[in-house]
Structures are given as C-alpha cells and as structure tokens.
Design a protein around this motif. Structure first.
Motif, mmCIF file in Angstrom:
data_model
loop_
_atom_site.group_PDB
_atom_site.id
_atom_site.type_symbol
_atom_site.label_atom_id
_atom_site.label_comp_id
_atom_site.label_asym_id
_atom_site.label_seq_id
_atom_site.Cartn_x
_atom_site.Cartn_y
_atom_site.Cartn_z
ATOM 1 N N GLN A 22 0.759 -1.123 0.008
ATOM 2 C CA GLN A 22 -0.007 0.153 -0.129
ATOM 3 C C GLN A 22 0.770 1.227 -0.029
ATOM 4 O OE1 GLN A 22 -0.355 -2.455 2.538
ATOM 5 N NE2 GLN A 22 -2.226 -3.349 2.360
ATOM 6 N N GLN A 23 2.403 1.079 0.135
ATOM 7 C CA GLN A 23 3.077 2.258 0.111
ATOM 8 C C GLN A 23 2.548 3.179 1.427
ATOM 9 O OE1 GLN A 23 5.943 2.700 -2.453
ATOM 10 N NE2 GLN A 23 5.288 0.414 -1.878
ATOM 11 N N SER A 24 2.342 2.572 2.480
ATOM 12 C CA SER A 24 1.809 3.548 3.569
ATOM 13 C C SER A 24 2.973 4.151 4.120
ATOM 14 C CB SER A 24 1.284 2.426 4.701
ATOM 15 O OG SER A 24 0.332 1.673 4.141
ATOM 16 N N LYS A 25 2.692 5.268 4.456
ATOM 17 C CA LYS A 25 3.616 6.356 5.012
ATOM 18 C C LYS A 25 3.940 6.026 6.495
ATOM 19 C CE LYS A 25 4.551 8.722 1.208
ATOM 20 N NZ LYS A 25 3.949 7.362 0.431
ATOM 21 N N VAL A 26 4.976 5.782 7.233
ATOM 22 C CA VAL A 26 5.438 5.511 8.484
ATOM 23 C C VAL A 26 6.557 6.332 8.810
ATOM 24 C CG1 VAL A 26 5.716 4.017 10.183
ATOM 25 C CG2 VAL A 26 4.094 3.356 8.638
ATOM 26 N N THR A 27 6.484 7.031 9.905
ATOM 27 C CA THR A 27 7.847 7.818 10.473
ATOM 28 C C THR A 27 8.018 7.224 11.733
ATOM 29 O OG1 THR A 27 7.185 9.791 9.376
ATOM 30 C CG2 THR A 27 8.750 9.918 11.119
ATOM 31 N N ILE A 28 9.188 6.986 11.863
ATOM 32 C CA ILE A 28 9.671 6.457 13.489
ATOM 33 C C ILE A 28 10.874 7.177 13.841
ATOM 34 C CG2 ILE A 28 8.706 4.123 13.215
ATOM 35 C CD1 ILE A 28 11.724 2.993 12.707
ATOM 36 N N ASP A 29 11.087 7.346 15.017
ATOM 37 C CA ASP A 29 12.262 8.040 15.611
ATOM 38 C C ASP A 29 12.882 7.204 16.264
ATOM 39 O OD1 ASP A 29 10.586 11.425 16.953
ATOM 40 O OD2 ASP A 29 11.401 10.533 14.943
#
Lengths: 131, 25
Positions: free
Chosen positions: A76-83
């Motif tokens: 799905q090419q989901s956008k996820v951001t992690i620190d």
C-alpha cells in the motif's frame, strides 16, 4: 510519529547475541541473512515480511539526539515515520545491518554496519492480514 | 562446581521494526 525506540541499548543487537529463527535454528545476530527473516515469517504464520523503503532521514524535531526515519511500507506504500537513536541497526534487503551512525553502532553493539541511506529497502514485519 | 551460565536467546522478530502498514502519517 511512533514513539522513540528504547534508548537503553537492546542486547539483542550486541555482537554474538543468539537469535532463534522461527525454524528453531540458532544464529548469531551478525550472521543473519535476508533469507532468515523471509523464511521465519513464512514459518511463523501470523507475521508478514514487508519491504520498507527509506524515503527521508532527518534529525528528530520532537526528540533531540534521535533521527526521524520516513518509510513507505508494503504494497500500500503506507507512510510511516519512526524516531530512533542514530545507532539503531536496520536490516536492509540483500545488504545486511545498516544504521545512520555505523561508528556508534560498532562502538555500542560491536556490530559492523553499512550506512543507512534514502532508497534502502529495510526488512519490517506486520501482522498477516486474516484471509 | 561451576554454575552453568544461561545464554539469553532472542526471537528473530525482536530485531526488525513492526511498521504496521495500516498506519499512515
């Protein structure tokens, strides 16, 4: 943004740490290969391996000292951001362990790493969608 | 007698991030 990874140094990344694959096989963390993750996900049933492409790497705005990694995940090419801490290792398909600061990874974990770059495809896991 | 030292063993899925692809943003 997903909360930061624990800043204490996870011992499963320490060089020489013993990792149990879903097949029951034991390997040292530094000896793992892409196939070990793919095979373990197949055997484990409930988990699925996703390809997560690194789209951007920048210092975290919310958490000084951490880096924000922006991924596109799965079909799905989901956008996820992690620190994460810059030394946190990620497993890159076909390349092996990589981090934003290979020097710090080697210093803290003894683990030899490549430099994580935009465009790298990382191994991540997600729950197998129930059919 | 030397106590056998237990060596910790970690599951494979603890090494890779869980990036739930249903997340976004």
């Amino acid at each position: 943004v997903t909360p930061a990874a624990p800043t204490n140094n996870p011992s499963h990344f320490m060089k020489g740490a013993i990792i149990q694959l879903a097949t029951g096989e034991l390997k040292r963390v530094e000896d793992l290969q892409t196939q070990d993750f793919v095979r373990s996900a197949e055997v484990s049933g409930g988990l699925k391996i996703d390809s997560s492409m690194v789209m951007d790497i920048r210092p975290s705005q919310q958490r000084p000292g951490l880096v924000s990694l922006h991924f596109t995940v799965g079909e799905q090419q989901s956008k996820v951001t992690i620190d994460v801490p810059p030394e946190h290792p990620f497993f890159v398909f076909g390349q092996g362990w990589s981090s934003c600061s290979p020097e710090r990874t080697a210093q803290l974990y003894g683990l030899t790493c490549h430099h994580l770059q935009v465009g790298d495809m990382c191994v991540s896991i997600t729950l197998q969608q129930q059919q | 007698n030397v106590e056998p030292r237990s060596v910790p063993v970690f599951p494979w899925h603890s090494l890779v991030p869980f990036l739930d692809s249903s997340q976004s943003g």
